[in-house]
Design a protein around this motif. Structure first.
Motif, short mmCIF file in Angstrom:
data_model
loop_
_atom_site.label_atom_id
_atom_site.label_comp_id
_atom_site.label_asym_id
_atom_site.label_seq_id
_atom_site.Cartn_x
_atom_site.Cartn_y
_atom_site.Cartn_z
N VAL A 182 20.69 -11.45 -44.14
CA VAL A 182 19.43 -12.17 -44.30
C VAL A 182 18.41 -11.22 -44.91
CG1 VAL A 182 17.57 -13.46 -43.19
CG2 VAL A 182 19.90 -13.66 -42.32
N ASP A 183 17.81 -11.63 -46.02
CA ASP A 183 16.83 -10.82 -46.74
C ASP A 183 15.46 -11.46 -46.60
OD1 ASP A 183 15.43 -9.19 -48.46
OD2 ASP A 183 16.53 -9.78 -50.27
N LEU A 184 14.58 -10.83 -45.83
CA LEU A 184 13.23 -11.34 -45.59
C LEU A 184 12.28 -10.76 -46.62
CD1 LEU A 184 13.16 -10.79 -41.69
CD2 LEU A 184 13.95 -12.81 -42.95
N GLY A 185 11.49 -11.62 -47.25
CA GLY A 185 10.61 -11.16 -48.32
C GLY A 185 11.42 -10.84 -49.56
N ALA A 186 12.30 -11.76 -49.93
CA ALA A 186 13.33 -11.48 -50.93
C ALA A 186 12.84 -11.46 -52.37
CB ALA A 186 14.45 -12.51 -50.82
N ALA A 187 11.74 -12.12 -52.70
CA ALA A 187 11.29 -12.24 -54.09
C ALA A 187 11.00 -10.85 -54.68
CB ALA A 187 10.04 -13.11 -54.18
N GLU A 200 32.69 -14.52 -53.70
CA GLU A 200 34.10 -14.76 -53.45
C GLU A 200 34.33 -15.52 -52.16
OE1 GLU A 200 36.05 -10.96 -53.65
OE2 GLU A 200 34.91 -10.37 -55.42
N GLY A 201 33.23 -15.94 -51.52
CA GLY A 201 33.34 -16.73 -50.30
C GLY A 201 33.62 -15.93 -49.04
N ARG A 202 33.47 -14.60 -49.13
CA ARG A 202 33.73 -13.78 -47.95
C ARG A 202 32.46 -13.50 -47.17
NH1 ARG A 202 37.22 -8.64 -49.61
NH2 ARG A 202 37.14 -8.39 -47.34
N GLY A 203 31.43 -13.01 -47.84
CA GLY A 203 30.17 -12.72 -47.19
C GLY A 203 29.16 -13.83 -47.41
N GLN A 204 27.97 -13.64 -46.88
CA GLN A 204 26.89 -14.62 -47.00
C GLN A 204 25.57 -13.89 -47.19
OE1 GLN A 204 26.26 -16.91 -43.42
NE2 GLN A 204 25.13 -18.53 -44.46
N VAL A 205 24.76 -14.35 -48.14
CA VAL A 205 23.44 -13.77 -48.37
C VAL A 205 22.41 -14.89 -48.39
CG1 VAL A 205 21.97 -12.43 -49.92
CG2 VAL A 205 24.40 -11.84 -49.70
N ILE A 206 21.40 -14.77 -47.54
CA ILE A 206 20.31 -15.74 -47.46
C ILE A 206 19.00 -15.00 -47.71
CG2 ILE A 206 19.05 -17.37 -46.01
CD1 ILE A 206 21.65 -17.76 -44.43
N GLY A 207 18.20 -15.47 -48.63
CA GLY A 207 16.91 -14.86 -48.93
C GLY A 207 15.78 -15.83 -48.66
N ILE A 208 14.67 -15.32 -48.14
CA ILE A 208 13.50 -16.15 -47.88
C ILE A 208 12.26 -15.45 -48.41
CG2 ILE A 208 13.24 -15.17 -45.56
CD1 ILE A 208 11.96 -17.80 -44.67
N ASP A 209 11.38 -16.23 -49.04
CA ASP A 209 10.11 -15.69 -49.51
C ASP A 209 9.17 -16.86 -49.75
OD1 ASP A 209 9.32 -12.72 -50.83
OD2 ASP A 209 8.03 -14.38 -51.43
N LEU A 263 22.26 -19.87 -41.42
CA LEU A 263 23.26 -18.89 -41.03
C LEU A 263 24.46 -19.56 -40.36
CD1 LEU A 263 21.37 -15.80 -39.54
CD2 LEU A 263 23.17 -15.72 -41.26
N GLY A 264 24.16 -20.49 -39.48
CA GLY A 264 25.22 -21.15 -38.74
C GLY A 264 25.92 -20.23 -37.75
N GLY A 265 25.28 -19.18 -37.36
CA GLY A 265 25.86 -18.20 -36.44
C GLY A 265 25.06 -16.91 -36.48
N GLU A 266 25.71 -15.81 -36.18
CA GLU A 266 25.03 -14.52 -36.15
C GLU A 266 25.03 -13.86 -37.53
OE1 GLU A 266 25.79 -12.86 -31.68
OE2 GLU A 266 27.51 -12.84 -33.05
N ALA A 267 24.10 -12.93 -37.70
CA ALA A 267 24.03 -12.12 -38.92
C ALA A 267 24.56 -10.72 -38.63
CB ALA A 267 22.59 -12.04 -39.42
N ASP A 268 25.03 -10.06 -39.67
CA ASP A 268 25.46 -8.67 -39.54
C ASP A 268 24.39 -7.70 -40.00
OD1 ASP A 268 28.32 -9.14 -38.75
OD2 ASP A 268 28.34 -10.16 -40.68
N VAL A 269 23.55 -8.15 -40.93
CA VAL A 269 22.49 -7.30 -41.49
C VAL A 269 21.23 -8.13 -41.68
CG1 VAL A 269 21.79 -5.82 -43.41
CG2 VAL A 269 24.21 -5.92 -42.75
N VAL A 270 20.10 -7.61 -41.21
CA VAL A 270 18.79 -8.20 -41.49
C VAL A 270 17.99 -7.18 -42.29
CG1 VAL A 270 16.60 -9.02 -40.55
CG2 VAL A 270 18.75 -9.73 -39.50
N LEU A 271 17.58 -7.58 -43.48
CA LEU A 271 16.78 -6.73 -44.36
C LEU A 271 15.36 -7.26 -44.44
CD1 LEU A 271 19.31 -6.60 -47.35
CD2 LEU A 271 19.06 -4.87 -45.55
N SER A 272 14.40 -6.38 -44.56
CA SER A 272 13.02 -6.80 -44.75
C SER A 272 12.30 -5.84 -45.69
CB SER A 272 12.26 -6.88 -43.42
OG SER A 272 10.89 -7.17 -43.66
#
Length: 252
Positions: free
Chosen positions: A84-89, A105-114, A144-153
């Motif tokens: 999860v990338d907070l302040g992604a812009a 490739e459908g393995r990881g997940q990246v979500i950005g919010i800004d 997310l639909g579950g837990e995150a492994d990394v939270v970035l801000s």
């Protein structure tokens, strides 16, 4: 919300340098409607090797090199990781994360919010919303639909020009990001966020040390030397405590 499917830029998340051909120094003169400070800022941007490298490498911002350098050293953006990338812009950090976690490739997940609108990035789900707005955290959890492994801000408030005020504003954003990280991270997870050195970050660091096995300050080379900006990197999340983990009883 945008589920991206377009091109993510030229870079594939590999290491990018600022070397290469010698760049000509550009001088910017003041002009009608341009203050001396704005002219200096523009001149610094035009002559910044990381700004020039970002254009060459297809990154949306020089900030991409900050995350790239941090991850090159500490290796937390692993294939299959949920990020999860907070302040992604404008999306520079997402561009680094996507290929490293194999999101396309459908393995990881990246979500950005800004709160700013962002152009789509392949392999990334983008949400245009103020993270500090009530209910924003719940929308992120739903995606997310579950837990995150990394939270970035890399969140930053608009500068007031008053150093103490700016410091307090960015620390408030970092503290909010840390609370969110504690709420969504899986055990062993990672939290990486921008702070400004100035004294008040000590309490935040002490709190993080209770919840993560290792907490350190990181100053990537892509951060300007004259800036008070540093990054706090907390690794090895111990897991949620309190009501969820202990039936309503707080732990010491």
């Amino acid at each position: 919300m945008v589920k991206s499917g377009g091109k993510s830029g030229k870079s594939k998340g590999g290491k990018a340098g600022t070397g290469g051909s010698r760049e000509m120094h550009v001088r910017v003169k003041t002009a009608r409607g341009r203050t001396i400070s704005s002219a200096r800022w523009l001149e610094r941007q035009l002559n910044d090797p990381y700004v020039q490298a970002a254009k060459r490498d297809g990154f949306r911002s020089r900030a991409a090199y900050k995350l790239q350098e941090i991850d090159d050293k500490y290796h937390f953006l692993k294939p299959g990781a949920r990020v999860v990338d907070l302040g992604a812009a404008p999306g520079g950090w997402c561009q680094i994360a996507v290929p490293r976690v194999k999101a396309q490739e459908g393995r990881g997940q990246v979500i950005g919010i800004d709160l700013q609108e962002m152009e789509s990035i392949a392999g990334t789900t983008l949400l245009q919303l103020d993270f500090m707005e009530e209910g924003a955290d719940e929308k992120l959890k739903e995606l997310l639909g579950g837990e995150a492994d990394v939270v970035l801000s890399d969140m930053a408030a608009s500068s007031t020009g008053h150093r103490k005020t700016d410091h307090m504003k960015i620390m408030a954003l970092c503290e909010a990001a840390a609370w969110f990280a504690r709420d969504v991270l899986a055990e062993g997870g990672v939290f990486c966020a921008k702070v400004l050195q100035g004294g008040t970050e000590r309490e935040l660091l002490e709190d993080l040390k209770r919840d993560f096995t290792v907490v350190r300050h990181v100053k990537p080379k892509a951060s300007r030397a004259d800036s008070a900006e540093v990054y706090v990197l907390a690794t090895g999340f111990r897991g949620r405590r309190g009501e969820e983990a202990n039936g309503g009883e707080e732990t010491d």
